[in-house]
Design an enzyme around this catalytic site. Structure first.
Site, PDB file in Angstrom:
ATOM      1  N   GLU A 117      -0.724 -10.431 -17.502  1.00 14.21           N
ATOM      2  CA  GLU A 117      -1.000  -9.405 -16.492  1.00 14.21           C
ATOM      3  C   GLU A 117      -1.633  -8.149 -17.087  1.00 14.21           C
ATOM      4  OE1 GLU A 117       3.559  -7.698 -15.732  1.00 14.21           O
ATOM      5  OE2 GLU A 117       2.176  -7.739 -14.065  1.00 14.21           O
TER       6      GLU A 117
ATOM      7  N   LYS B 237       2.464  -2.893  -7.586  1.00 11.52           N
ATOM      8  CA  LYS B 237       3.845  -2.859  -8.074  1.00 11.52           C
ATOM      9  C   LYS B 237       4.806  -3.598  -7.143  1.00 11.52           C
ATOM     10  CE  LYS B 237       7.175  -1.141 -10.737  1.00 11.52           C
ATOM     11  NZ  LYS B 237       7.355  -1.876 -11.996  1.00 11.52           N
TER      12      LYS B 237
ATOM     13  N   TRP C 249      -3.848  -1.915  -1.259  1.00  9.19           N
ATOM     14  CA  TRP C 249      -3.918  -3.212  -1.938  1.00  9.19           C
ATOM     15  C   TRP C 249      -4.347  -4.180  -0.850  1.00  9.19           C
ATOM     16  CZ3 TRP C 249      -1.341  -8.037  -1.763  1.00  9.19           C
ATOM     17  CH2 TRP C 249      -1.558  -8.866  -2.866  1.00  9.19           C
TER      18      TRP C 249
ATOM     19  N   LYS D  75       3.702 -10.978 -19.317  1.00  8.59           N
ATOM     20  CA  LYS D  75       3.234  -9.624 -19.632  1.00  8.59           C
ATOM     21  C   LYS D  75       1.852  -9.672 -20.280  1.00  8.59           C
ATOM     22  CE  LYS D  75       6.449  -6.704 -18.355  1.00  8.59           C
ATOM     23  NZ  LYS D  75       6.991  -7.587 -17.329  1.00  8.59           N
TER      24      LYS D  75
ATOM     25  N   GLU E  75       8.655 -14.262 -20.132  1.00 11.08           N
ATOM     26  CA  GLU E  75       8.381 -12.839 -19.892  1.00 11.08           C
ATOM     27  C   GLU E  75       7.229 -12.360 -20.798  1.00 11.08           C
ATOM     28  OE1 GLU E  75       8.828 -10.372 -18.060  1.00 11.08           O
ATOM     29  OE2 GLU E  75       8.992  -8.517 -19.206  1.00 11.08           O
TER      30      GLU E  75
ATOM     31  N   HIS F 254       6.413 -32.650 -25.850  1.00 10.59           N
ATOM     32  CA  HIS F 254       6.132 -33.432 -24.641  1.00 10.59           C
ATOM     33  C   HIS F 254       4.798 -33.056 -24.011  1.00 10.59           C
ATOM     34  CE1 HIS F 254      10.079 -35.195 -24.821  1.00 10.59           C
ATOM     35  NE2 HIS F 254      10.613 -33.987 -24.954  1.00 10.59           N
TER      36      HIS F 254
ATOM     37  N   ARG G 245       1.471   1.341  -5.946  1.00  3.85           N
ATOM     38  CA  ARG G 245       1.652   0.362  -4.874  1.00  3.85           C
ATOM     39  C   ARG G 245       0.354  -0.360  -4.507  1.00  3.85           C
ATOM     40  NH1 ARG G 245       6.638   1.787  -2.172  1.00  3.85           N
ATOM     41  NH2 ARG G 245       6.108   0.379  -0.494  1.00  3.85           N
TER      42      ARG G 245
ATOM     43  N   CYS H 174       0.866  -1.174   0.000  1.00  4.02           N
ATOM     44  CA  CYS H 174       0.000   0.000   0.000  1.00  4.02           C
ATOM     45  C   CYS H 174       0.902   1.224   0.000  1.00  4.02           C
ATOM     46  CB  CYS H 174      -0.851   0.020   1.258  1.00  4.02           C
ATOM     47  SG  CYS H 174      -1.816  -1.487   1.468  1.00  4.02           S
TER      48      CYS H 174
ATOM     49  N   ASN I 296       0.943   0.043   5.849  1.00  2.00           N
ATOM     50  CA  ASN I 296       1.395  -0.816   4.757  1.00  2.00           C
ATOM     51  C   ASN I 296       2.006  -2.032   5.414  1.00  2.00           C
ATOM     52  OD1 ASN I 296       2.449  -1.864   2.377  1.00  2.00           O
ATOM     53  ND2 ASN I 296       4.302  -0.606   2.488  1.00  2.00           N
ATOM     54  N   GLY I 297       1.588  -3.254   5.003  1.00  5.39           N
ATOM     55  CA  GLY I 297       2.152  -4.469   5.595  1.00  5.39           C
ATOM     56  C   GLY I 297       1.061  -5.332   6.195  1.00  5.39           C
TER      57      GLY I 297
HETATM   58  O1  M6R Z   1      10.303  -5.325  -7.482  1.00  2.00           O
HETATM   59  P1  M6R Z   1      10.607  -6.699  -7.983  1.00  2.00           P
HETATM   60  O2  M6R Z   1      11.473  -6.698  -9.210  1.00  2.00           O
HETATM   61  O3  M6R Z   1      11.175  -7.590  -6.918  1.00  2.00           O
HETATM   62  O4  M6R Z   1       9.206  -7.313  -8.398  1.00  2.00           O
HETATM   63  C1  M6R Z   1       9.100  -8.644  -8.794  1.00  2.00           C
HETATM   64  C2  M6R Z   1       7.763  -8.920  -9.442  1.00  2.00           C
HETATM   65  O5  M6R Z   1       6.720  -8.655  -8.547  1.00  2.00           O
HETATM   66  C3  M6R Z   1       7.550  -8.103 -10.722  1.00  2.00           C
HETATM   67  O6  M6R Z   1       8.569  -8.309 -11.644  1.00  2.00           O
HETATM   68  C4  M6R Z   1       6.201  -8.489 -11.360  1.00  2.00           C
HETATM   69  O7  M6R Z   1       6.246  -9.803 -11.825  1.00  2.00           O
HETATM   70  C5  M6R Z   1       5.838  -7.516 -12.500  1.00  2.00           C
HETATM   71  N1  M6R Z   1       4.470  -7.100 -12.350  1.00  2.00           N
HETATM   72  C6  M6R Z   1       5.997  -8.108 -13.864  1.00  2.00           C
HETATM   73  O8  M6R Z   1       5.698  -7.197 -14.870  1.00  2.00           O
END
Ligand code: M6R
Length: 606
Positions: A485, A601, A74, A482, A478, A501, A27, A2, A98-99
């Site tokens: 998400e 994030k 969040w 992407k 990756e 396989h 966040r 958050c 936050n936490g």
């Molecule tokens: O801040 P970080 O690089 O540790 O974050 C890791 C993942 O949470 C981050 O890469 C996440 O998978 C992204 N949303 C991908 O686009």
């Protein structure tokens, strides 16, 4: 997870608190709220959903006050609703958090037994009620905070506003970041320097278990009952650096910053004149390292996987990679003299941080590759090798990934040199290839029209496969992450050799298959997989160079020609079109690109 901000101010604070939330929205963004003091009484406005809902609410019911706190959430404990939105308040105190308070059930049971009534389903309310209980026992806010902190288990950054005390905020942190900002007759608290950037550049970062008493002109920090001093640093961030510029989304802006993120990072770790890497000084010698472990989450984990190929190939160094959330509980044996690398944009990801701590408990030297130099991982590492990607706001990680790859490759080259497994001539070739990368990346960014055309086709699919081999396999992962998400289209990444396989059963004319296929030593192998997909009526989409397109392009459903580069640096280049493909597919689908559903994030909880 958050975002929190607080101001002990001299002018009305609500507009600035909301502006701060706008910068913290990355966040978390499922609800938000603000609390201020009006004639000594706590008043608040909260709204479910995006910050615009809170702004609309404030438009109808403005909130005055010169000292206040604000939060963007969040959800972890308690559903997404206005009653669970922060600030969580009693008549004595308002709290943003936050936490996660791990012992909130136990605390709530005690407090309910005392006769207290809880109004929300959040873990945070245990903090607000506990503080209130201490305040009602005639403790001062400072005493109440010290007593409360002693009872809390878990992770928190807290900022508390006290009824009748317009000259006071109290903040505290454990396992979650919190920064103090120094202004002129005003003081600030925020989750990070980004939130505070337009307010002040003078920042002090609190350390574990610090709590801070903030007044108009001072911040007194305490730890374990004693006053402590935390260095005030001048941040290079400015408000202008964290805008979208002329771009429609932060993600688009940040993808356009790939060339600059890569060159800024290269400037730190290359000596172009010597055609050699200039490695950072490290507290170990690569020659003596028996094994390297690399741990990370999400996109950063794909960087780790590519790093594995590079270290094994260039430095002949055994490498293990694991996702932070698995590694932290796996109880893996680790060799004496081993090195553990944590890779993270934020440097705060809870699972990666826990994995790092496990590695430390096993006597490993800890090196972290982080984009936020003041982060928890940076603080807990023996050495940091930062990426210089600049602030990354969009939830989807983009430029931080290419910058992480640059750091990993330059480190692998220096390890190869130290271990005598890489010739000076090959090092010079690789350095040349790296120096050319920013221009090649700019060329790829210039192909957006071709990528839009492919993305419009991909946007119609329900399922998409991504295939690659070698270092292109993590790029396939990756691409799939992407697409999932951002566009909510189901996608899977596979090593192309695994197609036969199992996943080949999925091949159908409505399932696009994206081949990440630079011409490298495995080009024949990926060409076989391509033929297998084509022969079964699939829709292969080819991302390759001129040689690859000449070989397979005529059979592709769509193709994109990328510049020729040394295969060793190809994953850094091919990361960009897979990210762009996801971006434009999401644009075609009309999803919320910078703030995809259910995500945030920085994932600072388990
Ligand atoms: O801040 P970080 O690089 O540790 O974050 C890791 C993942 O949470 C981050 O890469 C996440 O998978 C992204 N949303 C991908 O686009």
């Amino acid at each position: 997870m958050c975002g929190i901000i607080g101001i002990v101010g001299i002018n009305p604070v609500t507009p600035r608190l909301v502006e701060g939330l706008r910068r913290l929205e990355y966040r978390g963004y499922d609800s938000s709220g603000v609390a201020t003091l009006i004639n000594g009484h706590i008043d608040r406005r909260r709204a479910e959903g995006k910050l615009t809902n809170l702004e609309a609410r404030l438009g109808l019911e403005p909130l005055a006050g010169t000292t206040g706190i604000a939060h963007t959430r969040w959800a972890t404990h308690g559903g997404v609703s206005e009653r669970n939105a922060h600030p969580i308040a009693t008549d004595r105190v308002a709290v943003v958090h936050n936490g996660i308070i791990e012992n909130h059930r136990e605390l709530k049971a005690e407090l309910v037994a005392e006769g207290r009534r809880f109004d929300s389903d959040t873990d945070t309310e245990a903090v607000a009620q506990l503080l209130t209980s201490f305040l009602e026992r005639q403790m001062s806010p400072e005493e109440a905070m010290a007593a409360t902190m002693a009872r809390l288990k878990g992770a928190f950054a807290l900022v508390c506003l006290f009824a009748g005390r317009h000259d006071l905020l109290i903040g505290a942190r454990r396992n979650c970041p919190l920064a103090v900002g120094y202004g002129e007759g005003e003081m600030y608290l925020g989750s990070d320097a980004l939130a505070l950037a337009p307010l002040t550049r003078r920042i002090a970062y609190l350390e574990e278990d610090d709590w801070v008493v903030l007044r108009h002109d001072e911040a007194r920090v305490f730890n374990a009952g004693k006053p402590v001093t935390r260095e005030i640093k001048t941040t290079a961030l400015s408000g202008a650096m964290i805008g979208k510029g002329n771009h429609r989304h932060f993600m688009l802006k940040e993808m356009h910053e790939h060339p600059e993120a890569v060159s800024a990072t290269l400037r730190s770790y290359l000596d172009p004149a010597a055609r050699a890497v200039s490695p950072p000084s490290l507290p170990f010698d690569w020659k003596d390292v028996p094994r390297l472990t690399i741990t990370a989450c999400g996109t950063a984990y794909y960087a780790a996987q590519i790093g594995k190929y590079w270290f094994e190939r260039l430095a002949r160094l055994p490498v293990e990679t694991d996702i932070g959330s698995e590694f932290r509980y796996r109880e893996a044996p680790m060799p004496a003299g081993g090195v553990c690398m944590a890779v993270s944009q934020s440097g705060e990801t809870a699972d990666t941080l826990a994995a790092l701590r496990y590695a430390r408990s096993q006597g490993q030297t800890i090196l972290s590759i982080v984009n936020v130099k003041e982060s928890a991982m940076a603080r807990e590492s023996d050495v940091i090798v930062p990426t210089h990607a600049g602030p990354e706001i969009s939830v989807a990680s983009t430029k931080a990934f290419t910058a992480q790859l640059v750091v990993l490759l330059t480190l692998a080259i220096s390890a190869g040199r130290a271990r005598g497994t890489l010739s000076a001539a090959r090092e010079a070739e690789l350095v040349d290839a790296l120096i050319e990368l920013p221009s090649r990346l700019a060329e790829v960014l210039g192909s957006h029209e071709a990528i839009v055309a492919i993305a419009n086709k991909v946007a119609e699919a329900r399922d998409v496969l991504y295939l690659g081999r070698g270092t292109s396999y993590p790029i396939a992962l990756e691409g799939a992450l992407k697409l999932k998400e951002l566009s909510y289209i189901h996608a899977e990444g596979y090593p192309a050799g695994e197609l036969k396989h199992g996943p080949i059963a999925l091949i159908a004319e409505d399932v696009p298959v994206v081949f990440v296929a630079p011409t490298d030593e495995l080009a024949d192998k990926i060409a076989s997989a391509f033929e297998q997909v084509h022969a079964r009526g699939g829709k292969p989409i080819l991302f390759s160079d001129a040689a690859g397109i000449a070989r397979l392009g005529s059979k592709a459903f769509a193709s994109l020609c990328l510049p020729d580069v040394d295969p060793m640096v190809a994953p850094i280049l091919y990361a960009v079109p897979v990210q762009m493909l996801a971006y434009y597919a999401a644009l075609a689908k009309g999803t919320d690109i910078d703030q995809p559903r259910n995500l945030a994030k920085s994932v600072v909880v388990e």
